[in-house]
Design a protein around this motif. Structure first.
Motif, short mmCIF file in Angstrom:
data_model
loop_
_atom_site.label_atom_id
_atom_site.label_comp_id
_atom_site.label_asym_id
_atom_site.label_seq_id
_atom_site.Cartn_x
_atom_site.Cartn_y
_atom_site.Cartn_z
N GLN A 108 -9.56 25.87 -2.85
CA GLN A 108 -8.98 24.97 -1.85
C GLN A 108 -9.75 24.97 -0.54
OE1 GLN A 108 -4.86 25.67 -0.86
NE2 GLN A 108 -4.83 24.07 0.68
N LEU A 109 -10.26 26.11 -0.14
CA LEU A 109 -10.92 26.21 1.15
C LEU A 109 -12.44 26.31 1.00
CD1 LEU A 109 -10.10 26.27 4.09
CD2 LEU A 109 -10.07 28.76 4.00
N GLY A 110 -12.92 27.28 0.21
CA GLY A 110 -14.35 27.50 0.11
C GLY A 110 -15.10 26.33 -0.53
N LEU A 111 -14.77 26.00 -1.77
CA LEU A 111 -15.47 24.93 -2.46
C LEU A 111 -15.19 23.58 -1.81
CD1 LEU A 111 -17.35 24.37 -4.82
CD2 LEU A 111 -15.35 24.14 -6.30
N CYS A 165 -10.57 19.58 -4.98
CA CYS A 165 -10.42 21.00 -4.66
C CYS A 165 -9.21 21.23 -3.76
CB CYS A 165 -11.68 21.52 -3.97
SG CYS A 165 -13.13 21.66 -5.05
N PHE A 166 -9.04 20.37 -2.77
CA PHE A 166 -7.90 20.50 -1.85
C PHE A 166 -6.59 20.30 -2.60
CE2 PHE A 166 -5.51 18.71 1.98
CZ PHE A 166 -5.28 19.96 2.52
N TRP A 202 -5.82 37.36 1.61
CA TRP A 202 -6.54 37.29 0.34
C TRP A 202 -7.05 35.88 0.06
CZ3 TRP A 202 -7.84 41.88 -0.98
CH2 TRP A 202 -6.97 42.96 -0.78
N PHE A 203 -6.29 34.89 0.48
CA PHE A 203 -6.68 33.49 0.35
C PHE A 203 -8.02 33.25 1.06
CE2 PHE A 203 -6.66 29.20 2.20
CZ PHE A 203 -6.34 28.39 1.12
#
Length: 288
Positions: free
Chosen positions: A67-70, A149-150, A176-177
């Motif tokens: 959700q965040l990195g990619l 991804c989001f 952890w997210f």
């Protein structure tokens, strides 16, 4: 819903800040690494390593990585191919992904959610329909990668929180997210990034804002809000970012915008939200 509305107002600045001050000036992989690194630091003090089993930690890290990195890797690359209005235009498909993914995870098909999401998409299209640049097809695909991804992250976190995090304060495990996202973008920067550092105080200030506020507080509050609304409302709020981002663009950076289209599209998005709320109350009479 208040969490989603508040974060929408917060994120309205992100599109223009990235497009005006960072795109093409700071290495996109480095910008993403700095942004997620700052968000991770914000939540590390709250992290309680023994609050959840290792399996849940890994699931949270996987959700954050997607959700965040990619998503950010795709998102920042899109600003090298498209203008800010074009990026906004191509995000209109996110609600459809949210509605369909939520149904898929629940092993059901709810056509009404898809209908309300489609109405919101129509509203966004009214706002930002315009001619596109030569980079249309590649830019379109890159933004769809970010959108998907989001959407995957939102839906996955929503189901994870309901099943496994109901008794745990979310701030105590949300680190952890971010750590999952940080591992992914650190690997991407090591393989693909360059040392094009920010060279102005404004650029560093933008990265601090994006990292600590837009990402740090924003994603925590957005995902928390996502656990408190139905899939239809979540899908629609994804498109509320479009008129909000355009208002910021118009008022601060004086970009051209068609006020009639903005008002008309915003009204359609609001109507889709009201229709969704009406249907939810009709289907579930106990919902207040």
């Amino acid at each position: 819903m208040s969490y989603l509305i508040g974060v929408t107002a917060l994120w309205a600045f992100s599109f223009s800040l990235i497009g005006v001050y960072l795109a093409g000036q700071v290495d996109s992989y480095l910008a993403v690494l700095i942004r997620i690194g700052l968000a991770s630091l914000l939540f590390l003090p709250f992290l309680r390593p023994h609050a959840v089993p290792h399996r849940v930690k890994l699931l949270l890290m996987a959700v954050g990585a997607v959700q965040l990195g990619l998503m950010y890797i795709f998102f920042y690359q899109s600003f090298l191919l498209l203008s800010v209005p074009e990026v906004l235009l191509f995000t209109i498909f996110t609600p459809v992904y949210v509605a369909l993914l939520d149904d898929a995870m629940a092993r059901r098909f709810s056509p009404f959610y898809l209908l309300t999401a489609a109405i919101a998409v129509a509203g966004a299209a009214v706002i930002r329909y315009q001619g596109v640049s030569e980079s249309f097809w590649l830019g379109f695909l890159v933004v769809q990668g970010a959108n998907l991804c989001f959407a995957v992250g939102q839906v996955a976190y929503r189901h994870l929180a309901v099943r496994l995090l109901a008794e745990v304060p979310q701030r105590s495990v949300f680190g952890w997210f971010y750590l999952g996202a940080l591992l992914l973008v650190a690997l991407a920067y090591g393989l693909l990034g360059t040392a094009t550092l920010p060279d102005t105080g404004v650029q560093w200030g933008v990265l601090l804002w994006l990292g600590l506020v837009a990402s740090g507080l924003g994603y925590f509050l957005w995902n928390k809000g996502a656990t408190r609304v139905d899939a239809g409302a979540l899908a629609i709020m994804n498109n509320a970012l479009i008129p909000a981002g355009l208002v910021v663009n118009l008022l601060i950076w004086n970009r051209d915008a068609d006020l009639v289209r903005l008002a008309s599209g915003g009204a359609i998005i609001l109507a889709s939200l009201l229709v969704n709320e009406w249907w939810t109350r009709r289907r579930l009479p106990g919902v207040a």
